[in-house]
Design an enzyme around this catalytic site. Structure first.
Site, PDB file in Angstrom:
ATOM      1  N   ASP A   1      -1.347  -0.821   6.022  1.00  0.00           N
ATOM      2  CA  ASP A   1      -1.431  -0.210   7.351  1.00  0.00           C
ATOM      3  C   ASP A   1      -2.831  -0.169   7.938  1.00  0.00           C
ATOM      4  OD1 ASP A   1      -2.083   1.827   5.269  1.00  0.00           O
ATOM      5  OD2 ASP A   1      -2.380   3.102   7.027  1.00  0.00           O
TER       6      ASP A   1
ATOM      7  N   ASP B   1       0.868  -1.165   0.000  1.00  0.00           N
ATOM      8  CA  ASP B   1       0.000   0.000   0.000  1.00  0.00           C
ATOM      9  C   ASP B   1       0.919   1.234   0.000  1.00  0.00           C
ATOM     10  OD1 ASP B   1      -2.375   1.650   0.526  1.00  0.00           O
ATOM     11  OD2 ASP B   1      -1.566   1.813   2.560  1.00  0.00           O
TER      12      ASP B   1
ATOM     13  N   ASP C   1      -0.188   5.178   0.985  1.00  0.00           N
ATOM     14  CA  ASP C   1      -0.439   6.126   2.074  1.00  0.00           C
ATOM     15  C   ASP C   1      -0.490   5.409   3.417  1.00  0.00           C
ATOM     16  OD1 ASP C   1      -1.029   8.662   0.532  1.00  0.00           O
ATOM     17  OD2 ASP C   1      -2.510   7.323  -0.352  1.00  0.00           O
TER      18      ASP C   1
END
Length: 220
Positions: free
Chosen positions: A165, A7, A9
Site C-alpha cells: 500500500d 504487506d 498494515d
C-alpha cells in the site's frame, strides 16, 4: 510455482487504530499529550523504531528515549494488537480464491513477527500463509530487499507478485525486480498515487485475483 506476497498494515488490515492506542499509552507513561489517529496513520510503515522516532519528534522528546519507548510500545501493542483492527473488505474472499487456484502465499511486513502472526491468527487467516517475515525476522527491513527475498525462499518461489500500500512497498518491489500491485486504500503518503511506482493498482479486493494473474503472466 505461482506466488503472491502481501504487506500487512494498510494492505490486509487497517491496524492504525490499535497502533494509535499503543502509541498513546506509551506517551501517557511519559506524561505527554496524545497524538491523533491521522498523525499516527502517517507515521506507520517503516517499522517500530522509526515510528517511535517520529513520535519523539512530534512530541519534542529526547532521541535517546527511543529504545525505551520501543520496548514500552511493544509491551502495550502485543498485549492488545487487534481489538480495533479490521480486515479490509474482500480480503478473506480473495485469499480463498488464491488458495483454490494454487497460489503460494506469504506476508512481508515491517511489523515485528510475533504480533503479525498473532493478528493473522486472530482474524483466522494465518492458515493461508506459508511464510511470514516481520521487521525483526531478518537483519533488515523494507525497503531493503532481504525480507521480501526471505519470503520467496520460504515459499520455494523464484519470483512473486508483491501487493502493498505504500512507497516503501513499491521501493521494495523495485529492489527485488518483482511486479507490484498497489492497494490505494492503505497508508501511502503521496497525494497522487500516480507518483508511486506500480505495475497495477486497485481499491477493491474483488479485482485483485485478475490483476495478479495478469502480472504473473508478464513474469513468464
Amino acid at each position: 510455482m505461482k506466488a503472491i506476497i502481501f504487506d500487512l498494515d494498510g494492505t490486509l488490515i487497517d491496524s492504525a487504530p490499535d497502533i494509535h492506542a499503543a502509541v498513546n499509552r506509551t506517551l501517557a507513561g511519559l506524561d505527554r499529550e496524545a497524538l491523533d489517529l491521522d498523525t499516527i496513520r502517517a507515521f506507520i510503515g517503516d517499522g517500530v523504531p522509526v515510528l517511535m522516532e517520529r513520535v519523539i519528534k512530534a512530541r519534542g522528546l529526547e532521541p535517546g528515549q527511543r529504545d525505551a519507548m520501543v520496548e514500552a510500545f511493544l509491551g502495550h501493542y502485543e498485549a492488545d494488537p487487534a481489538t480495533l483492527t479490521t480486515l479490509y473488505p474482500g480480503v478473506e474472499d480473495a485469499l480463498e480464491q488464491f488458495r483454490d487456484e494454487g497460489w503460494a502465499m506469504g506476508v512481508c511486513t515491517n511489523k515485528p513477527e510475533a504480533p503479525s502472526r498473532a493478528i493473522l491468527k486472530t482474524f483466522g487467516i494465518d492458515g493461508f500463509f506459508s511464510a511470514v517475515v516481520g521487521g525483526d525476522t531478518v537483519e533488515a527491513r523494507k525497503p531493503d530487499p532481504k525480507p521480501l527475498r526471505a519470503v520467496c525462499e520460504q515459499l520455494g518461489a523464484k519470483q512473486a507478485v508483491f501487493v502493498g500500500d505504500s512507497e516503501i512497498d513499491a521501493a521494495t518491489a523495485q529492489a527485488t525486480g518483482m511486479r507490484f500491485a498497489l492497494f490505494t486504500e492503505g497508508y501511502h503518503r503521496a497525494e497522487d498515487v500516480d507518483d508511486i511506482p506500480q505495475d497495477a493498482r486497485f481499491s477493491d479486493y474483488d479485482v485483485l485475483v485478475a490483476i495478479v494473474a495478469r502480472l504473473a503472466d508478464e513474469l513468464r
